[in-house]
Enzyme design. Structure first.
Site, short mmCIF file in Angstrom:
data_model
loop_
_atom_site.label_atom_id
_atom_site.label_comp_id
_atom_site.label_asym_id
_atom_site.label_seq_id
_atom_site.Cartn_x
_atom_site.Cartn_y
_atom_site.Cartn_z
N LEU A 49 0.86 -1.18 0.00
CA LEU A 49 0.00 0.00 0.00
C LEU A 49 0.89 1.23 0.00
CD1 LEU A 49 -2.74 -0.88 2.68
CD2 LEU A 49 -3.00 -0.89 0.19
N ASP A 50 0.43 2.32 -0.62
CA ASP A 50 1.16 3.58 -0.56
C ASP A 50 1.38 3.99 0.90
OD1 ASP A 50 1.00 3.66 -3.30
OD2 ASP A 50 -0.62 5.13 -3.36
N ARG A 51 2.40 4.79 1.10
CA ARG A 51 2.75 5.24 2.46
C ARG A 51 1.54 5.81 3.20
NH1 ARG A 51 6.90 7.25 5.66
NH2 ARG A 51 6.33 9.10 6.85
N THR A 57 -1.68 5.46 2.51
CA THR A 57 -2.90 4.65 2.45
C THR A 57 -2.90 3.67 3.62
OG1 THR A 57 -2.97 4.81 0.04
CG2 THR A 57 -4.26 3.06 1.05
#
Length: 309
Positions: A140-142, A144
């Site tokens: 997951l993105d940082r 998110t």
């Protein structure tokens, strides 16, 4: 499927559907064990049938037989364990699902970085006496938050990776997007590639990788002038939801990289709320709901619970 762990071994009771299969067929066709692992199992005699080492190609199995595979040998962590209180959503001998907070990287981007989810899971493994290295199946993105799936041994990461590739792992997200999305549901199907003008940004590009995002409007908040949206990914491209929603004119709240307006919570309004898949060994359907973080009012537990209705 009936399975049980015995020390470093996994014992599988052969089901009726595998009756008269050869050991090789189970390993290669049913479980799709990678070639490197097959070689390791063969040379180390890590597969037995009814406690005997058998010829894989010639030996048939029958319902009720005990197939054993040595899966749980101790492995080094390979990252620096760092204490962080993690929220475990599901765990067994093969895998772990963790609720990642927003603002935390999934994995280290350099050897000295220690404040990531992988470092926290490594500490959890160490404190729990689990002699395995954390292997994330997806990221997951940082900024998110939400559910991330980890594997605990080499065969699990291979089988879950194959499941992900074949779209057998369902990921459902909640997002707040600018404006009122119309129509109320649809499919965004546009390839995504790198933006050559920005090192981190992605964009819709005819030369990019296939990307498909399904969305459904849950509600429109007139005060925020924003839509609460449920999204499901058929593919897992970097920044996929952020790129696709921005492309149709509805960037995420707080997502300044893709045209969203600054927000008081300091990150994009995106949460990986639900993860579901068929367990690679037991074939049980696993469904995990990830409660939202306590410090945000953007998403509520009721929003997450509604995904199961």
């Amino acid at each position: 499927m009936k399975t049980k762990r015995q020390g470093e071994w996994l014992e599988v009771t052969i089901p009726k559907k595998w009756d008269t299969f050869t050991i090789e067929r189970i390993l290669k066709k049913e479980w799709k064990v990678p070639r490197k692992l097959l070689h390791k199992y063969r040379t180390e005699r890590s597969v037995t049938l009814n406690n005997e080492s058998k010829h894989w190609k010639q030996t048939q199995v029958y319902a009720g037989d005990a197939l054993r595979i040595k899966l749980f040998e101790p492995q080094p962590l390979e990252v620096i364990p760092t204490y962080f209180e993690i929220n475990v959503l599901y765990e067994d001998d093969h895998l772990l699902v963790v609720n990642k907070p927003g603002g935390m990287d999934t994995h280290p981007n350099n050897p000295d970085q220690t404040n990531t989810l992988v470092n926290a899971v490594a500490f959890y493994f160490q404190a729990s006496g689990i002699e395995a290295k954390p292997k994330y199946v997806h990221r997951l993105d940082r900024d998110t938050s939400g559910a991330i799936l980890f594997a605990k041994h080499d065969l699990a990461i291979a089988m879950l990776g194959e499941l992900l590739k074949k779209r057998g792992i369902s990921r459902t997200y909640l997002a707040w997007a600018h404006g009122k999305i119309k129509p109320n549901n649809g499919v965004i199907n546009h390839p995504i590639g790198k933006d050559r003008h920005h090192p981190a940004r992605r964009r819709v590009s005819s030369g990019g990788q296939d990307a498909e995002t399904r969305y459904e409007l849950i509600k429109y908040d007139a005060q925020q002038k924003a839509s609460l949206v449920k999204l499901k990914l058929s593919t897992g491209r970097t920044h996929q939801i952020r790129v696709h929603l921005s492309y149709i004119g509805h960037p995420l709240l707080g997502d300044e990289l893709y045209g969203g307006k600054p927000a008081g919570f300091g990150k994009q309004a995106l949460h990986a709320a639900k993860l579901s898949f068929s367990h690679p060994f037991t074939e049980e359907v696993i469904e995990c709901l990830a409660p939202p973080e306590n410090d945000t009012s953007l998403f509520t537990f009721e929003h997450v619970q509604a995904l199961n209705q």
